[in-house]
Design an enzyme around this catalytic site. Structure first.
Site, short mmCIF file in Angstrom:
data_model
loop_
_atom_site.label_atom_id
_atom_site.label_comp_id
_atom_site.label_asym_id
_atom_site.label_seq_id
_atom_site.Cartn_x
_atom_site.Cartn_y
_atom_site.Cartn_z
N THR A 175 9.27 37.95 -11.95
CA THR A 175 10.34 38.79 -11.43
C THR A 175 10.59 38.48 -9.96
OG1 THR A 175 9.54 40.53 -12.92
CG2 THR A 175 11.15 41.19 -11.26
N ARG A 182 3.00 35.00 -8.85
CA ARG A 182 1.89 35.89 -8.47
C ARG A 182 0.69 35.64 -9.36
NH1 ARG A 182 4.93 41.62 -7.10
NH2 ARG A 182 6.57 40.58 -5.93
N SER A 233 3.46 41.45 -2.74
CA SER A 233 4.15 42.72 -2.62
C SER A 233 3.27 43.94 -2.86
CB SER A 233 5.35 42.70 -3.56
OG SER A 233 6.15 43.80 -3.32
N HIS A 234 3.59 44.71 -3.90
CA HIS A 234 2.88 45.97 -4.14
C HIS A 234 1.54 45.75 -4.85
CE1 HIS A 234 5.06 44.97 -7.75
NE2 HIS A 234 4.21 45.72 -8.42
N ASP A 284 5.76 49.37 1.01
CA ASP A 284 4.75 48.63 0.25
C ASP A 284 4.16 47.44 1.03
OD1 ASP A 284 6.94 46.92 0.16
OD2 ASP A 284 6.46 46.19 -1.85
N ASP A 341 4.72 44.26 1.34
CA ASP A 341 5.57 43.34 2.10
C ASP A 341 6.78 44.03 2.72
OD1 ASP A 341 6.59 43.77 -0.44
OD2 ASP A 341 7.65 41.85 -0.48
N ASP A 352 9.31 45.82 1.49
CA ASP A 352 10.66 45.89 0.91
C ASP A 352 10.87 47.13 0.03
OD1 ASP A 352 9.05 44.99 -1.11
OD2 ASP A 352 10.28 43.26 -1.66
N ARG A 353 9.78 47.86 -0.28
CA ARG A 353 9.96 49.09 -1.05
C ARG A 353 9.88 50.31 -0.16
NH1 ARG A 353 7.02 48.81 -6.89
NH2 ARG A 353 7.61 46.67 -7.39
N GLU A 400 16.82 49.75 -7.11
CA GLU A 400 16.03 49.69 -8.33
C GLU A 400 15.16 50.94 -8.42
OE1 GLU A 400 14.79 45.57 -9.78
OE2 GLU A 400 14.17 45.58 -7.69
N GLU A 401 14.87 51.34 -9.65
CA GLU A 401 14.04 52.52 -9.86
C GLU A 401 12.63 52.36 -9.31
OE1 GLU A 401 11.24 52.17 -11.96
OE2 GLU A 401 11.91 50.07 -12.12
N SER A 402 12.22 51.12 -9.06
CA SER A 402 10.87 50.83 -8.60
C SER A 402 10.72 51.00 -7.09
CB SER A 402 10.50 49.41 -9.00
OG SER A 402 11.46 48.50 -8.51
N LYS A 456 15.49 43.78 -0.82
CA LYS A 456 15.41 45.21 -0.62
C LYS A 456 14.67 45.46 0.69
CE LYS A 456 11.57 45.60 -3.94
NZ LYS A 456 11.47 44.47 -4.87
N ARG A 462 6.36 48.73 -19.43
CA ARG A 462 7.04 49.77 -18.67
C ARG A 462 7.99 50.53 -19.61
NH1 ARG A 462 5.20 48.46 -13.81
NH2 ARG A 462 5.51 46.40 -12.89
#
Ligand code: VG1
Ligand code: CO
Length: 544
Positions: free
Chosen positions: A19, A23, A114-115, A278, A280, A282-283, A364-366, A377, A497
């Site tokens: 995505t 990773r 990221s997260h 988060d 990195d 971006d969230r 995004e919902e995340s 983001k 998910r």
């Protein structure tokens, strides 16, 4: 002395970007030639880096510094003209995107998972961003993946580590390395977008805030912008020092992983406003005093109030959301008379819409929200957006949400994650639901009538590319919705998910616990997918 070494190598299986980049466990990235193979495959996949300028930075997790040195040596060995790198190889993802755009670079490498947790036992990741500053679209990641399957050698410079503490310019062989303050350009951009005077006045009036940087990369950005520039009191930003293992935490800003902040915000001495970001940067998570805001609602509220922000004062060109994200923003777009796009999960799918000027805001919902100011983001940007809106409206988060729901209705929303599920079982579950898609519409499940059932595919309206198999989507009468998909960022087994949504228009029912409000959709998910028996789990691992 520097010397270019050409090292024979063989393809390594499984280097397929997901995505958001590649990773894997940190130990996998540290294994023989793993990182080198992937970096060379990026160079090969994008047609080489000769004469190009790249941006480089990461979220500071374990192996960040060592990996950055490898990227620098490999860029130099392949003839890159210049690399712009954040001091100590740090750059938040949105800051990297901004630098690529601002400096007209040809692309960039972001070192981040990221997260996902970091550390020797945690995860590491590498992502290539293109010249627009955004994550490479599938056309490019496919080429990179193809290159990983045919690689025979990589080129690397024999040299000492480049000192990255302190800004300035150094040479590595024939390549220039410019070391920049990771925060400065980003902070400048935020000043151009938001009404800093209004936010400053808000803090001066006694408004209180807590920002949890989760020991990740946003700490220095938040300290500089919130505490120093905007006058939020010292101590507003907590866990502000980036640590290689994120303090052994899980740098994912949601009510589960940012529990300390949630507890404070729900407690007796809660500040007016809370936020987190988060690994990195971006969230974002937004939470008011005694009032958690779902990312889907956040996107809708920002869209509805965008004209209060100087950069968006003239209105939005359009909005876009990932398919599983709730339809709350759709109704705002309808009210504004602008287009609303539904894209597959992953920020790379927003790039064309932003580049083409079809969308201004995306989400995004995340917990990802962003705009056309960069091509990623942007966590801190979302927080400043909220502050700007609250400052201009002179209200609290809970009041704003109440007013929003009264006007547009409330989309109850939740995501249930089943992590580390056996891959075969997870694929079996998806196949089982897939087989029912044709017969579900018209039938009743758990007391609700199914109105639609499809496997989501996306035709990009800008370049005509098609992305298939992007999640199973089942609609019910009254606007309820169930979406199932498998994660493309996990590193262990499969993560299922389950996205749940229910539209409520009766104001008397706006104060329910989302899990209670969503009970019929949760029951339908179980009836259709047989989650418990197929995953062997009684309950989700994470509910957000
Ligand atoms: C998850 C989220 C997706 C997000 C992606 C990268 O992907 O669902 O919305 O874009 O992470 O976010 P997946 O495939 O695991 O569902 V980040 O902040 O980890 O770069
Ligand atoms: Co992230």
């Amino acid at each position: 002395m520097t010397h270019i070494r050409t090292v024979p190598t063989e393809p390594i299986e499984g280097q397929k970007p997901g995505t958001s980049g590649l990773r894997k466990k940190t130990t996998v990235f540290q294994s023989h030639h793993y990182l080198e193979n992937f970096i060379q495959s990026i160079w090969n996949g994008i047609g080489g880096v000769e004469g190009k300028t790249l941006v480089l930075g990461g979220d500071g997790r374990h192996f960040n510094s060592q990996a950055a040195q490898v990227v620098l040596r490999m860029a130099a060995a392949s003839g890159a003209k210049k690399v712009i790198v954040g001091e100590r190889a740090l750059l938040s993802t949105p800051a990297a995107s901004n630098l690529i755009r601002k400096r007209g670079a040809d692309g960039g490498i972001i070192l981040s998972a990221s997260h996902n947790p970091g550390g020797p036992e945690g995860d590491f990741g590498v992502k290539y961003n293109a010249g627009n500053g955004g994550p490479a679209p599938e056309g490019i990641t496919d080429k990179i993946f193809e290159a990983t399957k045919t690689i025979t050698e990589f080129r690397i410079l024999d040299s000492q580590d480049v000192g990255l503490a302190g800004t300035g310019t150094v040479m590595l062989g024939d390549m220039e390395i410019e070391i920049v303050d990771p925060v400065a350009d980003y902070a400048e951009l935020m000043k151009e977008i938001f009404d800093f005077d209004a936010i400053h006045a808000l803090f001066r009036s006694g408004f209180t805030m807590r920002f949890d940087a989760m020991h990740a990369v946003t700490g220095p950005y938040a300290r500089m912008i919130l505490e120093e520039e905007l006058g939020a009191g010292p101590g507003t930003v907590i866990n502000a020092i980036p640590l290689p293992d994120f303090g052994k935490g899980h740098p994912d800003p949601n009510p589960i992983w940012a529990k300390t902040l949630m507890d404070e915000m729900m407690g007796d001495h809660a500040p007016d406003f809370g936020a987190a970001s988060d690994g990195d940067g971006d969230r974002n998570m937004i939470v008011g005093k005694h009032c958690y805001v779902t990312p889907s609602d956040s996107l809708a509220v920002l869209a509805a109030n965008a004209t209060l922000v100087p950069a968006y004062a003239e209105g939005l060109k359009g909005v876009a959301r990932s398919m599983p994200t709730s339809g709350a923003v759709d109704r705002v777009a309808e009210g504004l008379g602008i287009d609303c796009y539904a894209t597959p999960t992953g920020w790379k799918f927003f790039g064309n819409l932003l580049d083409a000027g079809r969308a201004t805001l995306c989400g995004e919902e995340s917990a990802g929200t962003g705009s056309d100011h960069v091509r990623e983001k942007d966590g801190l940007w979302a927080v400043l957006f909220w502050l700007n809106v609250l400052a201009r409206k002179q209200c609290l988060v809970a009041e704003l949400m109440d007013a929003h729901w009264k006007e547009y209705g409330r989309n109850y929303y939740s995501r249930h994650d089943y992590e580390g599920v056996d891959s075969e079982a997870a694929n079996g579950l998806m196949d089982h639901v897939r087989e029912q898609l044709g017969v579900l519409p018209g039938n009743e499940v758990a007391g609700m009538k199914v109105t639609s059932a499809e496997e989501f595919a996306y035709d990009d309206p800008v370049d005509g590319s098609r992305a298939e198999k992007q999640g199973l989507q089942i609609g019910f009468e009254g606007g309820s919705r169930l979406v199932l998909r498998l994660s493309g960022t996990g590193t262990e087994g499969a993560t299922l998910r389950v996205y749940l949504e229910k539209v409520e228009t009766d104001p008397a029912k706006f104060a329910l616990d989302p899990q209670v409000a969503l009970a019929p959709v949760i029951a339908a998910a179980e009836a259709i997918a047989g989650i418990k028996t197929r995953t062997g789990r009684d309950a989700p691992d994470v509910i957000t």
